[in-house]
Design an enzyme around this catalytic site. Structure first.
Site, PDB file in Angstrom:
ATOM      1  N   ARG A  50       2.387  -9.193  -2.247  1.00  0.00           N
ATOM      2  CA  ARG A  50       2.629 -10.637  -2.273  1.00  0.00           C
ATOM      3  C   ARG A  50       3.402 -11.019  -3.527  1.00  0.00           C
ATOM      4  NH1 ARG A  50       1.006 -15.923  -3.624  1.00  0.00           N
ATOM      5  NH2 ARG A  50       1.051 -17.330  -1.827  1.00  0.00           N
ATOM      6  N   CYS A  51       3.033 -10.432  -4.661  1.00  0.00           N
ATOM      7  CA  CYS A  51       3.743 -10.717  -5.911  1.00  0.00           C
ATOM      8  C   CYS A  51       5.226 -10.360  -5.816  1.00  0.00           C
ATOM      9  CB  CYS A  51       3.125  -9.921  -7.068  1.00  0.00           C
ATOM     10  SG  CYS A  51       1.439 -10.381  -7.495  1.00  0.00           S
TER      11      CYS A  51
END
Length: 404
Positions: free
Chosen positions: A393-394
């Protein structure tokens, strides 16, 4: 066009950054300054990142690269010069001679090479200041860079976030990451992807209160969750909420989660992420009871503030109007396993469709548990990428998801 009305809608368009030479300018003496704990091996990190991008493409996601959009945005010399002047100024270069030397050095390159150099940083031995104009120019400074490298760039989630039909160009908490948002601002102002239509800004990078994309989660088409953390301030959350409510009629509630100020819990999305309509992967340490703060839409642009103490299960169940939600514990809740896999972002998943997530393969315990809960897990190699302390996600900035 931007459209992000959930964390799990089918992902159609995403912004990534393939790690570059900025990684090879990491050295032990300055890891803390640049927010790294270790030095990834670039060649292996690129192979891993390419694998990540390929999984997205194989699942119908259009992958855009930060560097490509920047090159396309800097198509005119006057735009390039203005951008460079701002970049150098925000790199805290105060010497006129050094500024001129850097400008000459960077403008002598084609735009592609110039962008790569800005990202990699400019070493002191790469240019010569011809006519010193200040004491700074002649001091025997042992620091090896005039312009710092930008190794955190492959975490594209943080500098900006698409929310609803708009964009938050964030004000980063740490000096090492502040210039990253200059890239997003340049693309927003000059690239057809954004300039061809009216895209509202929920936040601007020059607002003095910090907010970062890892703390911004769109739970549904009317509820946003924001982490109040070391890197996202209460002031920023309130300013953003005011703008969001004023210019997007769908959102009517913001849930604010206070999370610990520590390296392992640096953003809300390192504590939990949504993996299906009614399922979340979480770090067991935040199940609660928690203090949750709510900002609701009031009459005539008034904000209504509430606070209450609830378990995470009840908070999420009520926010999504569900009878029940499943909380899938990172590491199965075992203290040692959860601690290890949390450090390697076991809770930081990227949903590319309801019940389909990309994860790091090293978090095998959590991945197996997700599979047992009916989640399709697309695990990617992660020995090097994970050294930057950020998960799938990052590493992604979704721009378009299908509504659910």
């Amino acid at each position: 066009m931007i459209n992000i009305t959930s964390e799990i809608g089918v992902l159609k368009k995403v912004l990534l950054h393939r790690p570059g030479k900025e990684i090879e300018n990491l050295i032990p003496e300055y890891l803390g300054r640049l927010l790294f704990d270790d030095i990834p091996y670039l060649e292996a990190a690129r192979i891993e990142h390419d694998g990540f991008a390929n999984i997205l493409k194989e699942n119908g996601v259009e992958v855009l690269y930060l560097q490509d959009l920047l090159v396309q945005s800097l198509s005119h010399k006057n735009i390039t010069e203005g951008f460079l002047e701002k970049f150098i100024r925000e790199s805290h270069i105060t010497s006129k001679s050094l500024t001129y030397s850097l400008m000459d050095y960077l403008l002598s390159m084609d735009v592609q090479a110039m962008i790569e150099q800005l990202m990699a940083g400019v070493r002191r031995d790469e240019i010569h200041v011809k006519e010193p104009s200040s004491l700074i120019d002649i001091l025997d400074n042992k620091y090896p860079f005039y312009l710092d490298p930008m190794p955190n760039l492959y975490f594209t989630r943080d500098p900006a976030a698409a929310i609803g039909n708009g964009l938050s160009i964030n004000s980063m908490h740490r000096t090492a990451r502040k210039r990253e948002t200059l890239f997003i601002e340049c693309i927003y102002n000059n690239h057809d992807l954004f300039s061809s239509e009216e895209i509202p800004l929920w936040y601007r990078r020059d607002i003095p209160y910090s907010v970062e994309g890892g703390d911004q989660l769109v739970l549904s088409n009317d509820v946003v969750a924001i982490g109040c953390s070391e890197r996202t301030s209460a002031e920023a959350i309130e300013i953003m909420t005011q703008k969001l409510f004023k210019y997007n009629e769908n959102f009517n509630r913001v849930l604010v989660f206070a999370i610990p100020s520590c390296r392992a819990f640096m953003h809300l999305d390192t504590v939990f992420t949504m993996v299906d309509y009614d399922k979340f992967t979480i770090h067991p340490g935040i199940e609660g009871p928690l203090n949750v703060y709510e900002i609701a839409r009031g009459a005539r642009e008034k904000l209504i503030f509430k606070s209450h103490t609830e378990t995470l299960h009840n908070i999420l169940k009520n926010a999504l109007n569900l009878d029940y939600v499943e909380l899938i514990r990172c590491g199965g809740g075992d203290a040692i396993t959860a601690g290890r896999e949390q450090w390697n972002d076991g809770s930081n998943t990227l949903a590319i469709a309801p019940g389909v997530v990309v994860t790091y393969n090293r978090n095998y315990v959590t991945n197996e548990i997700l599979s047992k809960h009916g989640i399709k897990v697309l695990a990617i190699p992660s020995s090097e990428l994970s050294r930057g302390r950020g998960g799938p996600r990052c590493m992604s900035m979704p721009l378009y998801r299908k509504d659910i």
